[in-house]
Design an enzyme around this catalytic site. Structure first.
Site, short mmCIF file in Angstrom:
data_model
loop_
_atom_site.label_atom_id
_atom_site.label_comp_id
_atom_site.label_asym_id
_atom_site.label_seq_id
_atom_site.Cartn_x
_atom_site.Cartn_y
_atom_site.Cartn_z
N GLU A 129 -0.33 -10.43 -3.90
CA GLU A 129 -0.46 -9.08 -3.36
C GLU A 129 -1.87 -8.82 -2.84
O GLU A 129 -2.07 -8.33 -1.73
CB GLU A 129 -0.10 -8.05 -4.42
CG GLU A 129 -0.26 -6.61 -3.96
CD GLU A 129 0.16 -5.59 -5.00
OE1 GLU A 129 -0.07 -4.40 -4.76
OE2 GLU A 129 0.74 -5.98 -6.03
N TYR A 162 5.90 -0.70 -10.53
CA TYR A 162 4.79 -0.97 -11.46
C TYR A 162 4.17 0.34 -11.97
O TYR A 162 4.30 0.70 -13.12
CB TYR A 162 3.72 -1.81 -10.77
CG TYR A 162 3.96 -3.30 -10.80
CD1 TYR A 162 5.22 -3.85 -11.01
CD2 TYR A 162 2.91 -4.19 -10.59
CE1 TYR A 162 5.44 -5.20 -11.01
CE2 TYR A 162 3.11 -5.57 -10.60
CZ TYR A 162 4.37 -6.07 -10.82
OH TYR A 162 4.56 -7.42 -10.83
#
Length: 387
Positions: free
Chosen positions: A244, A128
Site C-alpha cells: 500500500e 481497517y
C-alpha cells in the site's frame, strides 16, 4: 543501479503507450481527465479492459495469473498508465488483498477470489480504520465471534475507500483478547451485500464521494472466509501495508501534475499579461517540487531494486509514503497559486480551477491515511534506523 532502461523495456513502453491510445475506452479517459466521478459500471469497465489484456494485476507473478513482468516493466507500465490519463486502478483488490490471498490463502480461496480480482469483474474494499482506531490500528474493537463454523461480525469501519463500488470487503477483526493488542486479530473477507452490512457515504470537503462508513450488525460469514491462521491478521496486514505505502508514489501522475502547473503558470494574466512563471519565488517552488519528484523516483527505484534482489518492501516503504504524500501536497499548493493568480482568465487556468482546488483539498488527507506520516517516521526510526 542502472537508471537507463534496456532496449526491450523501451519497446515494451511503446507497446503499452500504443495500446492505451488505440484500445483503452476513450470515453473513460475523457471523463476521468475532466474530474468527474466514475460510476460503478464505469469503474468495472475500466478495470475489466485492463483485465482482458492481462494487465490489471500488473505486479502479480505468472503462477498466480499475472504477466510476470520485471520491476522495470512494472514501473514503465505504471508510468504510461498515468501518462495516458487512465483512471487509477482501485488498489484494494490487485495491490492489497490479492497478494495476501496468494501468499497466505488456501488453494480454495485462491481459486475462489483471485480470478475476479485479476480480471476486474469483482471490486474490493479495505476495512481497517475505525472511529477509535486509525493510526493506532492495533486498538481496533471490531469483533468476529466464531459460532459453529460461522463468524458473527459486529462493529464500525470508517474512511473506507471505494466501498460503494465493492462487492467484497476484507477486514481486520478481533477474534480473541490477549495481553498484547496486536494479537488476537484475524483477517476476514465479507461480501458487502451480506445481511447486516450497511455502507454509508462520506462526502469530503472537495465534494467527492470516495470514502464511506461501513456498519456491521450481526453479519455472518463462514469460517472459510478467514485468510490464514486465526490471530495472525496483524502479520498479514503489515505485509499488505508494504504494498500500500509503496503504491502511493505515482511518479507518472506527479510529473503530469507538474506539467499542468507549468502550463498554467506560463499563461499571461488577462489584466497585465504577466506570467506566474516570471515570479522568482513561484519558479523556485516549482523547481523544488520537480526535484522532490526526482528524489522520490530514486527512492522507489532503490526499494524496488532491493525487492527484486530477494528483499522485501518492508518498513522502508514508509519512506515512500512520507515523500510521496508530502510531494503531492507541495504540487497541489502550486495548483492553488496558479488557479488563483489568473482566476477569470478564459484560458486553461479558469477551466481547471475547480478541479485543481478539489485536488488540493483531497490531497490534504494523503499524509493521514495509510498510517499518518508521523507514525511512518516512528517506524523508520525504530525498524529502519534501529533507534
Amino acid at each position: 543501479m542502472d537508471l537507463v532502461f534496456p532496449p526491450h523495456v523501451e519497446d515494451f513502453r511503446r507497446e503499452v503507450r500504443s495500446w492505451f491510445a488505440r484500445d483503452f475506452p476513450a470515453d473513460i479517459i475523457a471523463k476521468y481527465k475532466s474530474g468527474q466521478p466514475l460510476t460503478t459500471a464505469e469503474v468495472r469497465r475500466s478495470e475489466m479492459a485492463l483485465g482482458a489484456k492481462g494487465w490489471l494485476a500488473s505486479a502479480w507473478p505468472k503462477e498466480h495469473g499475472g504477466p510476470g513482468w520485471s520491476i522495470e516493466e512494472q514501473y514503465v507500465f505504471d508510468e504510461e498508465l498515468e501518462r495516458a490519463g487512465v483512471p487509477t486502478v482501485t488498489p484494494m483488490g490487485v495491490v492489497y488483498v490479492g497478494p495476501v490471498i496468494y501468499t497466505f490463502g488456501s488453494e480454495e480461496q485462491k481459486a475462489r477470489w483471485l480470478p475476479g480480482i485479476r480480471d476486474g469483474s469483482v471490486g474490493w474494499a479495505q476495512g481497517y480504520s475505525e472511529p477509535g482506531a486509525g493510526s493506532d490500528l492495533a486498538s481496533l474493537e471490531f469483533s468476529a465471534e466464531l459460532k459453529d463454523g460461522t463468524y458473527v461480525l459486529n462493529g464500525h469501519k470508517i474512511w473506507t475507500s471505494s466501498a460503494q463500488h465493492a462487492d467484497w470487503i476484507f477486514l481486520l477483526a478481533r477474534t480473541s483478547r490477549r495481553e498484547k493488542k496486536q494479537e488476537g486479530i484475524s483477517f476476514i473477507c465479507c461480501p458487502t451485500n451480506a445481511p447486516g452490512v450497511t455502507v454509508k457515504p462520506i462526502v469530503t470537503i472537495d465534494g467527492a464521494h470516495v470514502l464511506n462508513e461501513v456498519l456491521f450488525e450481526n453479519a455472518e460469514v463462514p469460517e472459510a472466509n478467514r485468510i490464514g491462521e486465526e490471530g495472525k491478521g496483524w502479520t498479514y496486514s503489515q505485509y499488505l501495508l508494504g504494498f500500500e505505502r509503496t503504491s502511493y508514489a505515482r511518479i507518472g501522475g506527479k510529473r503530469a501534475m507538474l506539467r499542468h502547473v507549468r502550463a498554467l503558470a506560463s499563461i499571461g494574466s488577462p489584466a497585465s499579461n504577466e506570467r506566474l512563471m516570471d515570479d522568482p519565488g513561484f519558479a523556485m517552488r516549482l523547481a523544488s517540487a520537480e526535484i522532490a519528484v526526482d528524489g522520490l523516483e530514486m527512492t522507489v527505484f532503490r526499494i524496488l531494486s532491493a525487492a527484486a534482489s530477494g528483499g522485501s518492501l518492508g518498513d522502508a516503504a514508509s519512506t515512500v509514503k512520507i515523500l510521496a504524500t508530502e510531494t503531492h501536497q507541495r504540487i497541489t499548493e502550486l495548483f492553488l497559486d496558479a488557479a488563483g493568480a489568473f482566476m477569470g482568465h478564459r484560458g486553461e487556468s479558469a477551466g481547471t480551477a475547480p478541479r485543481d482546488v478539489a485536488s488540493y483539498f483531497a490531497g490534504r488527507a494523503q499524509s493521514i491515511y495509510g498510517g499518518t506520516n508521523e507514525i511512518q517516521k516512528n517506524i523508520i526510526a525504530r525498524k529502519v534506523l534501529g533507534l
